[in-house]
Structures are given as C-alpha cells and as structure tokens.
Design an enzyme around this catalytic site. Structure first.
Site, PDB file in Angstrom:
ATOM      1  N   SER A 126     -62.132 -11.292  49.702  1.00 20.00           N
ATOM      2  CA  SER A 126     -61.256 -10.435  48.898  1.00 20.00           C
ATOM      3  C   SER A 126     -61.125  -9.034  49.490  1.00 20.00           C
ATOM      4  O   SER A 126     -60.198  -8.294  49.159  1.00 20.00           O
ATOM      5  CB  SER A 126     -61.811 -10.327  47.469  1.00 20.00           C
ATOM      6  N   LYS A 127     -62.041  -8.659  50.374  1.00 20.44           N
ATOM      7  CA  LYS A 127     -62.041  -7.307  50.934  1.00 20.44           C
ATOM      8  C   LYS A 127     -60.877  -7.068  51.897  1.00 20.44           C
ATOM      9  O   LYS A 127     -60.581  -5.912  52.218  1.00 20.44           O
ATOM     10  CB  LYS A 127     -63.376  -7.030  51.632  1.00 20.44           C
ATOM     11  N   ASP A 128     -60.223  -8.136  52.348  1.00 23.97           N
ATOM     12  CA  ASP A 128     -59.008  -7.944  53.152  1.00 23.97           C
ATOM     13  C   ASP A 128     -58.002  -7.088  52.401  1.00 23.97           C
ATOM     14  O   ASP A 128     -57.286  -6.270  52.982  1.00 23.97           O
ATOM     15  CB  ASP A 128     -58.346  -9.299  53.450  1.00 23.97           C
ATOM     16  N   THR A 161     -66.354  -6.072  53.648  1.00 20.94           N
ATOM     17  CA  THR A 161     -65.403  -4.977  53.830  1.00 20.94           C
ATOM     18  C   THR A 161     -65.357  -4.570  55.294  1.00 20.94           C
ATOM     19  O   THR A 161     -64.279  -4.310  55.848  1.00 20.94           O
ATOM     20  CB  THR A 161     -65.777  -3.767  52.956  1.00 20.94           C
TER      21      THR A 161
END
Length: 345
Positions: free
Chosen positions: A47-49, A79
């Site tokens: 999800s850090k994209d 991240t």
C-alpha cells in the site's frame, strides 16, 4: 493504419486500483461477509506505493522537489521500497533509515533498488540519536538538496489514501461496506480511508489493529502517551512507540491488539486457506477480525473490508521460515502450519 501499442509508460501507472477479494474458507465460522483489499497487487507489492507517488508528486508540484534531489525517509521497509521505486523512475537519489526489526528480505530489496540504507536499532526510544527517526533527520540536515518525507508526521500520508484507497473501496462495495479493519502504524492508511468512508456513511465502523508493545490503543482511549505501554515486539509496520500526527484518532472507532505469534500463524493460515501470500501485518489484520468476531462485532449483514498491506515475499526469512518460527517459540516441527519437504536422493 497500425494499431496502438497498449503499454504503460512506466511502472508508476500501475499504482492503485487493487482488487477486492472475497474471503471464503478462513471466515467460514464467522458471521458476515469478508473481503480483502489486497495491496500486494500494487507494483511495489504494498500500500505504500500510494503514499510514495502521491507525496513526491505533491512536492514536485510545489517546487519543493527538483531534478537531482535526494529523498530521505524513515521506514520499516515497505515505504522505503516504494520511494526507491518512484525515485528510480523520476531520477532522484534515495537514502533510507531502516529499523533493524525489518526483515533481511526487505533490507536486501532496498539495496537492490539502489537505495543507500542505514539500519538503526529498533528497540531504542524515538528521541534516541540512534533511532531511525533521528538518523533520518540528521541525514536530511547533512545532505544538500534533500527532502525528508517524514511519513509519520505528514498529512499527505492521509491524503493519499483519502483520494485513492477510500474511493476504491467505496466503489468496489457499491457503498455497502459496514466495517473497515486495518492495521495502524503511521496511521495514514486507516485515517485516509476512514475519513473518506465516514463522509459517505458515518455509520461505517473504522477498526484499527495495534500491537502489544505499542502506545496507539491506550492513546486512542485516553489521549495520553504512556511510555509504560512500550516494549519490544516482532511485527513490522504495526503499532508505534510515539504518536504519529498522520493518525487521525477521531476517525478511528476502536483499536484491537494482537500478538506477534497469533499474527504470524494467521498469515500462514491465509496462504493455506485462501491462496493469498500476504505479509505479517495482513496476518495481524485477519487475526484482529477473528478477535472482533468473538466479541460479536459483526452480524450476518456485515460487509467487512480488511486491508492486507503487503506481500509475503518480504517475510521469507521470518514468518514463512519454519526455523525462525521455531526460534520464536511460535511453532514446532509437528505444527499444523509446517509442511514437510522431502528431498529425493
């Protein structure tokens, strides 16, 4: 006339629009309908994209970030990988301060992506000069032309999910979502999604998952920072020993704490029951759902979305290593989650 070649201009165009997948076997005994938002389908496998691309593009628009600059960040791994990936495509240098709790797999991946990596001791106070927070700040001050992302205290962390993940979940469920379950580390993911969903329907429950050894649940309940809550734990990217301003505690309805062991075992259970190879925090989120179900949080009409943040490949030397699991006392050679490998000579 030649047909147009159907290709993306670069890997960053693949960020977002991750699938919502119904969970079947692992939730058989639970009341309600359960769906996983599988963020491993992002090109950087987490999800850090979303925050890496959003924050860097906002910095570009504001003129803060210029060609040839250096990105500095504090990270437990995901991240950092996403920032390194975006930096490669956009032509920036990348320096990362990483917690020693991060798996060797994550650290090797960061180096492979061209990042300069500084591994910092995990179990020191946040204001200790050796902590990855303080090391990142020092590197930023000592590096001309650098920009410090500072995801724990960056409102754009929340905005990235408010503008992307939240609307995706709302649309994918046709507005029928009743509960969101997500782990909280920086808090940007759960806060951004939660803000958007609450604006659409204030009755949606936003349920955070925290770790034993973290201060987040106690702070949510009392609004007081209690350092006595802090002790070492193994889950990466979950919980905190400080209070991130990227967490909107008013948006979150409640927190549930999970253990290192149960989260690790549940991650392996997800793989064996659903065929989804997910990371440690995904196991924590699913374990939280089990505990919430025991407390009768859900009923037959509940439509529960569970955020699975990253991919299992980042934990091969940890939760997917029988040897590591045995060293932690989480399983033994006769455990049901261990599968024998037979070598034919």
């Amino acid at each position: 006339m030649k047909e147009t070649i159907k290709a993306n201009n670069n890997i960053l165009e693949l960020i977002g629009d991750t699938p919502l997948i119904k969970l079947n076997r692992i939730t058989e005994s639970l009341k309600g309908n359960f769906y996983a938002k599988v963020e491993a389908f992002n090109p950087g496998h987490s999800s850090k994209d979303r925050i890496a691309l959003y924050i860097l593009e906002q910095a570009e628009k504001k003129g803060i970030l210029k060609p040839g600059d250096t990105i500095v960040e504090t990270t437990s791994g995901n991240t950092g990988f996403s920032i390194a990936m975006v930096s490669i495509v956009k032509g920036y240098k990348c320096i990362l301060a990483v917690s020693s709790k991060s798996s060797k797999d994550k650290i090797d991946m960061l180096r492979t992506m061209g990042a300069e990596v500084h591994v910092c001791p995990a179990h020191v106070p946040a204001d200790d000069a050796r902590s990855y927070y303080e090391v990142a700040k020092r590197i930023h001050l000592e590096t001309p032309g650098s920009v410090y992302i500072n995801q724990y205290f960056n409102e754009l962390n929340i905005d990235a999910h408010y503008h992307t993940t939240g609307p995706e979940i709302w649309n994918q469920t046709s507005g029928q979502i009743t509960h969101l379950v997500a782990c909280s580390g920086t808090g940007g993911t759960i806060s951004g999604i939660g803000r958007f969903l609450k604006e659409q329907n204030p009755n949606i429950q936003i349920l955070g998952i925290d770790a034993y050894g973290s201060v987040l649940q106690k702070y949510h309940q009392t609004r007081e920072f209690d350092k006595n809550e802090i002790y070492p734990y193994r889950i990466e990217g979950l919980g905190k020993n400080l209070i991130p301003t990227a967490t909107d505690f008013d948006t979150i309805d409640s927190f549930t704490k999970v253990t290192d062991e149960s989260s690790a075992l549940t991650a392996r259970e997800i793989a064996k029951t659903e065929g989804l190879f997910v990371g440690y925090t995904s196991g924590a989120a699913m374990q939280g759902v089990k505990q919430l179900a025991e407390d009768e949080t859900f009923d037959e009409n509940s439509n529960v979305v569970i955020l699975f943040p990253d991919h299992g490949s980042r934990y091969m030397s940890k939760i997917y290593s029988d040897e590591w699991m045995e060293q932690q006392g989480f399983m033994d050679e006769n455990s049901e989650v261990s599968v024998a490998v037979n070598y034919i000579k």
